[in-house]
Design a protein around this motif. Structure first.
Motif, PDB file in Angstrom:
ATOM      1  N   VAL A 135       1.733   3.341   4.688  1.00 16.83           N
ATOM      2  CA  VAL A 135       1.997   2.412   3.903  1.00 16.83           C
ATOM      3  C   VAL A 135       3.552   2.155   3.774  1.00 16.83           C
ATOM      4  O   VAL A 135       3.943   3.360   3.345  1.00 16.83           O
ATOM      5  CB  VAL A 135       1.254   2.162   2.636  1.00 16.83           C
ATOM      6  CG1 VAL A 135       1.469   0.833   1.898  1.00 16.83           C
ATOM      7  CG2 VAL A 135      -0.359   2.193   2.861  1.00 16.83           C
ATOM      8  N   THR A 136       4.208   1.251   4.176  1.00 14.96           N
ATOM      9  CA  THR A 136       5.673   1.118   3.887  1.00 14.96           C
ATOM     10  C   THR A 136       6.087  -0.234   3.224  1.00 14.96           C
ATOM     11  O   THR A 136       5.505  -1.150   3.189  1.00 14.96           O
ATOM     12  CB  THR A 136       6.139   1.002   5.185  1.00 14.96           C
ATOM     13  OG1 THR A 136       5.920   2.129   5.995  1.00 14.96           O
ATOM     14  CG2 THR A 136       7.967   1.219   5.057  1.00 14.96           C
ATOM     15  N   LEU A 137       6.856  -0.013   2.270  1.00 15.24           N
ATOM     16  CA  LEU A 137       7.221  -1.443   1.451  1.00 15.24           C
ATOM     17  C   LEU A 137       8.791  -1.275   1.295  1.00 15.24           C
ATOM     18  O   LEU A 137       9.623  -0.213   1.582  1.00 15.24           O
ATOM     19  CB  LEU A 137       6.759  -1.006   0.007  1.00 15.24           C
ATOM     20  CG  LEU A 137       7.321  -1.834  -1.264  1.00 15.24           C
ATOM     21  CD1 LEU A 137       6.586  -3.410  -0.986  1.00 15.24           C
ATOM     22  CD2 LEU A 137       6.862  -1.327  -2.704  1.00 15.24           C
ATOM     23  N   ALA A 138       9.249  -2.494   1.398  1.00 18.55           N
ATOM     24  CA  ALA A 138      10.686  -2.823   1.332  1.00 18.55           C
ATOM     25  C   ALA A 138      11.062  -4.335   0.877  1.00 18.55           C
ATOM     26  O   ALA A 138       9.995  -5.085   0.884  1.00 18.55           O
ATOM     27  CB  ALA A 138      11.269  -2.596   2.857  1.00 18.55           C
ATOM     28  N   PRO A 139      12.310  -4.367   0.373  1.00 17.94           N
ATOM     29  CA  PRO A 139      12.728  -5.891  -0.067  1.00 17.94           C
ATOM     30  C   PRO A 139      12.697  -6.632   1.064  1.00 17.94           C
ATOM     31  O   PRO A 139      12.878  -6.240   2.116  1.00 17.94           O
ATOM     32  CB  PRO A 139      14.017  -5.692  -0.786  1.00 17.94           C
ATOM     33  CG  PRO A 139      14.202  -4.174  -0.979  1.00 17.94           C
ATOM     34  CD  PRO A 139      13.241  -3.476   0.224  1.00 17.94           C
ATOM     35  N   ILE A 140      12.513  -7.860   1.122  1.00 16.45           N
ATOM     36  CA  ILE A 140      12.460  -9.023   1.909  1.00 16.45           C
ATOM     37  C   ILE A 140      14.013  -8.982   2.607  1.00 16.45           C
ATOM     38  O   ILE A 140      14.926  -8.747   2.102  1.00 16.45           O
ATOM     39  CB  ILE A 140      12.044 -10.273   1.565  1.00 16.45           C
ATOM     40  CG1 ILE A 140      11.903 -11.366   2.839  1.00 16.45           C
ATOM     41  CG2 ILE A 140      13.069 -10.973   0.613  1.00 16.45           C
ATOM     42  CD1 ILE A 140      11.320 -12.590   2.511  1.00 16.45           C
ATOM     43  N   HIS A 141      14.125  -9.087   3.988  1.00 16.08           N
ATOM     44  CA  HIS A 141      15.161  -9.063   4.634  1.00 16.08           C
ATOM     45  C   HIS A 141      15.845  -7.770   4.898  1.00 16.08           C
ATOM     46  O   HIS A 141      16.758  -7.530   5.497  1.00 16.08           O
ATOM     47  CB  HIS A 141      16.224 -10.044   4.246  1.00 16.08           C
ATOM     48  CG  HIS A 141      15.724 -11.573   4.096  1.00 16.08           C
ATOM     49  ND1 HIS A 141      15.513 -12.127   5.072  1.00 16.08           N
ATOM     50  CD2 HIS A 141      15.810 -12.300   3.103  1.00 16.08           C
ATOM     51  CE1 HIS A 141      15.025 -13.528   4.888  1.00 16.08           C
ATOM     52  NE2 HIS A 141      15.178 -13.438   3.621  1.00 16.08           N
ATOM     53  N   THR A 142      14.878  -6.665   4.554  1.00 13.50           N
ATOM     54  CA  THR A 142      15.304  -5.394   4.835  1.00 13.50           C
ATOM     55  C   THR A 142      14.377  -4.831   5.818  1.00 13.50           C
ATOM     56  O   THR A 142      13.214  -5.179   5.838  1.00 13.50           O
ATOM     57  CB  THR A 142      15.071  -4.531   3.597  1.00 13.50           C
ATOM     58  OG1 THR A 142      15.873  -4.587   2.433  1.00 13.50           O
ATOM     59  CG2 THR A 142      15.544  -2.957   4.024  1.00 13.50           C
ATOM     60  N   SER A 143      14.996  -4.107   6.824  1.00 10.52           N
ATOM     61  CA  SER A 143      14.327  -3.667   7.883  1.00 10.52           C
ATOM     62  C   SER A 143      13.306  -2.571   7.545  1.00 10.52           C
ATOM     63  O   SER A 143      13.452  -1.809   6.802  1.00 10.52           O
ATOM     64  CB  SER A 143      15.227  -2.966   9.182  1.00 10.52           C
ATOM     65  OG  SER A 143      16.150  -3.890   9.536  1.00 10.52           O
ATOM     66  N   LYS A 144      12.178  -2.470   8.489  1.00 10.79           N
ATOM     67  CA  LYS A 144      11.203  -1.649   8.124  1.00 10.79           C
ATOM     68  C   LYS A 144      11.805  -0.149   8.035  1.00 10.79           C
ATOM     69  O   LYS A 144      12.312   0.250   8.823  1.00 10.79           O
ATOM     70  CB  LYS A 144      10.166  -1.887   9.028  1.00 10.79           C
ATOM     71  CG  LYS A 144       8.883  -0.727   8.674  1.00 10.79           C
ATOM     72  CD  LYS A 144       7.724  -0.895   9.995  1.00 10.79           C
ATOM     73  CE  LYS A 144       6.971   0.322   9.719  1.00 10.79           C
ATOM     74  NZ  LYS A 144       6.269   0.607  10.864  1.00 10.79           N
ATOM     75  N   PRO A 145      11.646   0.373   6.755  1.00 12.90           N
ATOM     76  CA  PRO A 145      12.049   2.049   6.868  1.00 12.90           C
ATOM     77  C   PRO A 145      11.402   2.653   7.758  1.00 12.90           C
ATOM     78  O   PRO A 145      10.298   2.389   8.216  1.00 12.90           O
ATOM     79  CB  PRO A 145      11.839   2.461   5.413  1.00 12.90           C
ATOM     80  CG  PRO A 145      11.986   0.960   4.595  1.00 12.90           C
ATOM     81  CD  PRO A 145      11.033   0.164   5.571  1.00 12.90           C
ATOM     82  N   ASN A 146      12.264   3.670   8.339  1.00 13.77           N
ATOM     83  CA  ASN A 146      11.727   4.704   9.115  1.00 13.77           C
ATOM     84  C   ASN A 146      10.537   5.679   8.585  1.00 13.77           C
ATOM     85  O   ASN A 146       9.501   5.947   9.079  1.00 13.77           O
ATOM     86  CB  ASN A 146      12.704   5.406   9.926  1.00 13.77           C
ATOM     87  CG  ASN A 146      13.553   4.613  10.719  1.00 13.77           C
ATOM     88  OD1 ASN A 146      12.943   3.906  11.424  1.00 13.77           O
ATOM     89  ND2 ASN A 146      14.742   4.928  10.880  1.00 13.77           N
ATOM     90  N   LEU A 147      10.840   5.828   7.205  1.00 18.65           N
ATOM     91  CA  LEU A 147      10.016   6.677   6.642  1.00 18.65           C
ATOM     92  C   LEU A 147       9.019   6.031   5.584  1.00 18.65           C
ATOM     93  O   LEU A 147       9.453   5.451   4.879  1.00 18.65           O
ATOM     94  CB  LEU A 147      10.712   7.838   5.753  1.00 18.65           C
ATOM     95  CG  LEU A 147       9.905   8.937   5.108  1.00 18.65           C
ATOM     96  CD1 LEU A 147       9.386  10.045   6.124  1.00 18.65           C
ATOM     97  CD2 LEU A 147      10.907   9.773   4.153  1.00 18.65           C
ATOM     98  N   PRO A 148       7.763   5.979   5.812  1.00 20.40           N
ATOM     99  CA  PRO A 148       6.758   5.316   5.227  1.00 20.40           C
ATOM    100  C   PRO A 148       6.597   5.972   3.395  1.00 20.40           C
ATOM    101  O   PRO A 148       7.109   7.153   3.355  1.00 20.40           O
ATOM    102  CB  PRO A 148       5.209   5.645   5.841  1.00 20.40           C
ATOM    103  CG  PRO A 148       5.535   7.063   6.497  1.00 20.40           C
ATOM    104  CD  PRO A 148       6.908   7.050   7.024  1.00 20.40           C
ATOM    105  N   LEU A 149       6.199   4.990   2.887  1.00 16.24           N
ATOM    106  CA  LEU A 149       6.024   5.157   1.469  1.00 16.24           C
ATOM    107  C   LEU A 149       4.774   6.458   1.370  1.00 16.24           C
ATOM    108  O   LEU A 149       4.784   7.257   0.381  1.00 16.24           O
ATOM    109  CB  LEU A 149       6.051   3.893   0.599  1.00 16.24           C
ATOM    110  CG  LEU A 149       5.776   4.262  -0.865  1.00 16.24           C
ATOM    111  CD1 LEU A 149       6.870   4.760  -1.390  1.00 16.24           C
ATOM    112  CD2 LEU A 149       5.445   2.722  -1.541  1.00 16.24           C
ATOM    113  N   LEU A 150       3.943   5.834   1.890  1.00 17.82           N
ATOM    114  CA  LEU A 150       2.643   6.660   1.784  1.00 17.82           C
ATOM    115  C   LEU A 150       2.067   7.080   3.088  1.00 17.82           C
ATOM    116  O   LEU A 150       2.187   6.189   4.185  1.00 17.82           O
ATOM    117  CB  LEU A 150       1.484   5.946   0.963  1.00 17.82           C
ATOM    118  CG  LEU A 150       1.607   5.612  -0.475  1.00 17.82           C
ATOM    119  CD1 LEU A 150       0.581   4.855  -1.067  1.00 17.82           C
ATOM    120  CD2 LEU A 150       1.514   7.081  -1.074  1.00 17.82           C
TER     121      LEU A 150
END
Length: 666
Positions: A209-224
């Motif tokens: 599961v990965t979370l980010a603010p809108i208009h931010t590219s998907k982070p490489n390291l997932p949150l979970l």
């Protein structure tokens, strides 16, 4: 006649809506659309192309599912298939009360979740069904309410739920910065749209599961990241959608766009085509109401407001130059600068003099007009209790310390709205810029080895040579600053703690930077000299390898630097981890010493780590590494915790992850 027209229009609109659902952008085993769902409960569709799962009604439940079921299993062998989904959501609080409950992405055997209760149950379960294997539900909760019944870690978290609202794994809401691996906190209740990615790899049986603010590219390291085989949980055909609820506290849960794919990667959402977000519309309405109010009250009220603003500005300006003297200032006795003096020295805190931005403030270059002496000024927000705490900590800790490898505090200034710390100016900036910036000069091995020894000297002084034990708590390359001759000085004591003042230091507020945090610190929250030694070990490996302690852009085996070097050492190839930018003429025996010493210092068992005085003797060649070093390092009890270092602290109630300084001067 008018009623007939309204009825005809309503039927036409509903028919058009249902037709639009049927012709949503479908692909093989997937779909993408922006707001057309099969709704249930209090969920409602809006004409601007999105929907609300809940509204201002209390104790309501809202569901939204894609109308057709998805084949989640291979018919040949009954194993689950991979899937990927991404969606954009936002929470809007309808009143000024406390925020309500959260929402969940759901994989369920039916579009009608039988018995799903309101309030903390998110419309998924009730007291009878919660935890039952017969639910066959996988959910990703975005929760803003801490419920003790479900062992929630805090009031702002993301969790993976399997047949129960007691999450199998959870984390504070946020994301990892791709540039430096640092964790950035996000408030789910902020009212700002955010994007979520949920992915399941059937071959690896891994759910992320990965979370980010809108208009931010998907982070490489997932949150979970959770290793789990969902085959026993899901049925052959399952429905995908969202669920939410309200209780005594209410809020609206919006979904602005959604994409889903089986056996492949979900299509990217075109964020520019998402429907307008109501939160922004409400802000516009409030702005319009203010304009109308001003026009009604007339010129008299406008004049009063203008005068009031001018008075406030005048008072604020006056407050900047108003200085305060408190008892602790007399106690620590550092030199006090006037605000006016620092204002002139930094050209009014001009952006042209900005050296960098840290976790607790901006840093500017200053020049005293008469002596022409340069210094660095850290400007800390006075509105933050944490900022004030770090301000006093730095004055109280290093204001009295004098060591050639510690950045000196030259003085301070405190006004009603400004907290300012004055430091030695370090013209070469922070070490991390030399290690990672393509524009900086590459440091050779002799320079790197001296920097490591300089930092070891500073830590030995803090831990063992000063009158009291000082625990730095944030040792990293960005906090090591270089003077004109590339001598290293350890800076940024905003998180430092003195053992004499805090003998029973025990806190659940974990502080530090991802990749440098010792396993026991993540569990207990108690900093010790040994946790500093762990961070120093990661620092040694960072300098020798030219790699950050956490590198999310690499494979899973290479993500954590400490474990990556350990694996090469186990294969007898430890020198293969050396920074490729170093020339072959460097002293191999010194490189090998630093790498092995880095592993020894970053041992997962605190008792196995050496003291800094011992480390210094190894670096100076006054002592040899233990003869049984191989067996000593191999006995890495609990090494699994080190491998999962990126998520160690999720079980702790509170976390501070510091930001690296952008440039020079602390």
């Amino acid at each position: 006649m008018n009623k007939n027209l309204e009825t005809m229009f309503s039927k036409w609109y509903v028919g058009l809506f249902l037709l639009f659902i049927k012709v949503a952008d479908l692909s093989d085993n997937g779909f993408i659309f922006s707001g057309n769902f099969e709704l249930g409960g209090v969920a409602e569709h809006s004409r601007n192309g999105l929907f609300k799962l809940t509204n201002s009604s209390r104790f309501g439940v809202g569901h939204a599912f894609f109308p057709q079921p998805q084949n989640f299993k291979n018919s040949s062998n009954g194993s689950s298939v991979s899937f990927s989904t991404t969606f954009v959501f936002a929470f809007v609080d309808e009143t000024e009360q406390l925020p309500g409950h959260g929402m969940a992405f759901v994989i369920a055997p039916s579009k009608e979740i039988a018995g799903g209760s309101s309030s903390q149950n998110l419309g998924l379960f009730n007291r009878t069904t919660n935890g039952s294997p017969s639910n066959h539900i996988v959910a990703i909760e975005l929760d803003t309410f801490q419920n003790q019944e479900f062992n929630d870690i805090n009031h702002n978290h993301v969790g993976i739920d399997i047949n129960s609202l007691t999450s199998v794994k959870s984390a504070p809401a946020g994301y990892f910065n791709d540039e430096n691996g640092e964790f950035k906190y996000l408030s789910l209740s902020s009212g700002e749209p955010m994007q979520v990615w949920v992915e399941y790899d059937a071959s690896k049986t891994q759910l992320t599961v990965t979370l980010a603010p809108i208009h931010t590219s998907k982070p490489n390291l997932p949150l979970l990241s959770l290793d789990i085989d969902i085959s026993p949980i899901v049925l052959e055909q399952m429905y995908v959608g969202f669920s939410s609820s309200t209780g005594q506290l209410v809020r609206s849960h919006y979904v602005l766009g959604w994409s889903f794919q089986l056996d492949g990667e979900a299509q990217e959402l075109d964020l520019s085509q998402l429907p307008p977000f109501p939160g922004k519309e409400q802000s516009k309405k409030k702005g319009a109401a203010l304009v109308v109010g001003l026009s009604v009250t007339g010129a008299v009220l406008l004049t009063i407001i203008t005068i009031s603003i001018l008075i406030m500005v005048w008072r604020r300006k006056k407050a900047q130059f108003t200085e305060i003297l408190e008892d602790w200032e007399v106690q620590y006795g550092s030199h006090r600068f006037s605000y006016k003096e620092l204002l002139e020295a930094t050209k009014g805190f001009s952006e042209s003099e900005l050296l960098g931005k840290g976790g607790f403030g901006k840093v500017y270059r200053g020049v005293l007009p008469v002596s022409n002496v340069q210094f660095a000024v850290k400007r800390i927000s006075h509105n933050s209790k944490q900022g004030m705490k770090e301000f006093v900590a730095e004055i109280g800790t290093i204001g009295q310390l004098r060591h050639p490898h510690l950045v000196r505090v030259l003085g301070y200034c405190r006004g009603k709205e400004e907290l300012l710390l004055v430091y030695d100016y370090m013209p070469k900036g922070s070490l991390d810029k030399f290690l990672y910036s393509k524009t900086k000069v590459i440091l050779n091995w002799n320079q790197r080895f001296k920097i490591i020894k300089d930092v070891a000297l500073a830590l030995t002084y803090l831990h063992e040579e000063w009158a009291e034990v000082i625990i730095h708590r944030d040792i990293k390359a960005s906090n090591v600053l270089l003077d004109g001759e590339l001598n290293a000085k350890l800076g940024d004591f905003g998180l430092a703690r003195c053992s004499k003042h805090e003998r029973d230091l025990q806190t659940t507020h974990v502080a530090g930077t991802l990749g440098y945090i010792a396993p026991e610190l993540a569990r207990s929250g108690k900093p010790t000299p040994s946790t500093d030694v762990y961070a120093f070990g990661a620092f040694c490996l960072e300098v020798a390898c030219g790699r950050r302690p956490v590198e999310p852009r690499t494979s899973a085996k290479e993500t954590i630097l400490v474990d990556w070097v350990y694996d090469f050492w186990m294969e007898g190839k430890i020198l293969s981890t050396m920074d490729p930018k170093l020339n072959k003429e460097c002293k191999v025996e010194e490189v090998e010493l630093v790498l092995k010493l880095g592993l020894l210092c970053s041992h997962s068992v605190a008792e196995a780590r050496p003291k800094m005085s011992q480390v210094l003797m190894y670096l100076k060649g006054q002592a040899s590494l233990p003869e049984n070093l191989n067996a000593h390092i191999k006995a890495r009890e609990g090494r699994g915790e080190s491998e999962n270092h990126a998520v160690l602290y999720y079980s702790t109630p509170s976390l501070t992850i510091t930001n690296s300084l952008i440039s020079v001067g602390r």
